[in-house]
Motif scaffolding. Structure first.
Motif, short mmCIF file in Angstrom:
data_model
loop_
_atom_site.label_atom_id
_atom_site.label_comp_id
_atom_site.label_asym_id
_atom_site.label_seq_id
_atom_site.Cartn_x
_atom_site.Cartn_y
_atom_site.Cartn_z
N LEU A 68 1.64 20.37 -39.49
CA LEU A 68 0.26 19.19 -39.65
C LEU A 68 0.07 17.81 -38.57
CD1 LEU A 68 -2.92 18.67 -40.93
CD2 LEU A 68 -1.88 16.83 -42.07
N ASN A 69 -0.92 18.41 -37.53
CA ASN A 69 -1.17 17.08 -36.86
C ASN A 69 -2.20 16.74 -36.87
OD1 ASN A 69 -2.80 16.15 -34.05
ND2 ASN A 69 -0.58 16.38 -33.25
N LEU A 97 0.80 21.16 -29.43
CA LEU A 97 1.84 20.01 -29.80
C LEU A 97 1.82 21.37 -30.61
CD1 LEU A 97 1.07 16.69 -30.01
CD2 LEU A 97 2.99 17.65 -28.87
N LEU A 98 0.80 21.51 -31.55
CA LEU A 98 1.63 22.75 -32.74
C LEU A 98 1.88 23.80 -32.37
CD1 LEU A 98 -1.75 21.96 -35.04
CD2 LEU A 98 0.56 20.97 -35.46
N PHE A 113 3.52 16.87 -37.75
CA PHE A 113 4.12 16.82 -36.02
C PHE A 113 2.99 16.52 -34.96
CE2 PHE A 113 4.46 20.24 -32.88
CZ PHE A 113 5.98 19.43 -32.73
N ASP A 114 3.45 14.57 -34.70
CA ASP A 114 3.26 14.51 -33.11
C ASP A 114 3.39 14.75 -31.94
OD1 ASP A 114 4.56 12.88 -33.96
OD2 ASP A 114 3.83 11.06 -34.28
N GLY A 115 4.49 15.56 -32.65
CA GLY A 115 5.29 15.99 -31.38
C GLY A 115 6.30 15.10 -30.56
N SER A 116 6.81 13.44 -31.45
CA SER A 116 7.86 12.33 -31.50
C SER A 116 8.81 13.76 -31.71
CB SER A 116 7.29 11.42 -31.81
OG SER A 116 7.65 11.76 -33.69
N ASP A 117 10.15 12.54 -31.31
CA ASP A 117 11.58 12.90 -31.77
C ASP A 117 11.64 12.91 -32.59
OD1 ASP A 117 12.33 13.13 -29.01
OD2 ASP A 117 13.18 11.33 -28.70
N ALA A 118 10.83 12.08 -33.68
CA ALA A 118 10.81 12.15 -35.35
C ALA A 118 10.64 13.33 -35.76
CB ALA A 118 10.41 10.64 -35.77
N ASP A 144 -12.47 16.95 -26.68
CA ASP A 144 -11.64 18.38 -26.51
C ASP A 144 -10.17 17.76 -25.52
OD1 ASP A 144 -14.38 19.23 -27.43
OD2 ASP A 144 -14.39 19.17 -25.16
N ALA A 145 -10.71 16.87 -24.93
CA ALA A 145 -9.18 16.75 -24.41
C ALA A 145 -7.73 16.27 -25.35
CB ALA A 145 -9.23 15.18 -23.44
N GLN A 146 -8.10 15.39 -26.30
CA GLN A 146 -7.82 14.73 -27.60
C GLN A 146 -7.19 16.78 -28.05
OE1 GLN A 146 -9.57 11.68 -29.30
NE2 GLN A 146 -7.39 10.39 -28.01
N ARG A 147 -8.02 17.31 -28.53
CA ARG A 147 -8.48 18.48 -29.50
C ARG A 147 -6.83 19.60 -28.47
NH1 ARG A 147 -11.06 19.60 -33.82
NH2 ARG A 147 -12.46 17.92 -33.87
#
Length: 140
Positions: A34-35, A66-67, A9-14, A57-60
């Motif tokens: 899972l991200n 997202l999760l 799971f990356d938050g994309s539409d797919a 930290d920002a990416q985490r």
């Protein structure tokens, strides 16, 4: 025993479509969203020291948000639902996570790239399909 399903799971539409499909078609399954933080992106630009820690930290933090969104979508899911966050090459990390956590099935989205962009950019879904010993469903 109920099936254990992994949804990258990356938050994309797919990936949203893949999560919805997993939830709707597998009401009793234990589902894990899972991200994967791409280690190549974390190292991009040779950022060092405290700047690198801030970037991580920002990416985490973004990945955790997202999760949380995935958890909210699965609030009514009757089976178990959990989230996981890994760092690495996305395709490899997905397959490794599935193997190490007794996953039965992977349901993931495809960004639908074709032609030159697919060759240049590569495909996480293709990497997973080629390397996973499990059943992989690609949701478009």
């Amino acid at each position: 025993m109920d099936q254990r399903i992994l949804v990258p799971f990356d938050g994309s539409d797919a990936s949203e479509t893949a999560l919805e499909r997993a939830l709707e078609e597998n009401p009793d399954a234990e589902i894990t969203a899972l991200n994967v933080l791409d280690s190549a992106e974390l190292a991009y630009g040779g950022v060092q020291g405290s700047a690198a820690e801030s970037l991580t930290d920002a990416q985490r933090e973004e990945a955790e948000e997202l999760l949380e969104r995935a958890e909210a979508r699965a609030a009514d899911h009757e089976g178990g639902f959990r989230t996981a966050l890994e760092v690495g090459s996305p395709g490899e990390a997905i397959v490794e996570y599935a193997n190490e956590n007794d996953i039965d099935h992977i349901i993931m989205g495809s960004h639908g790239r074709s032609g030159l962009s697919r060759i240049v950019v590569g495909s996480v879904a293709e990497t997973v399909v080629r390397n996973s010993p499990l059943t992989v469903t690609i949701a478009r």
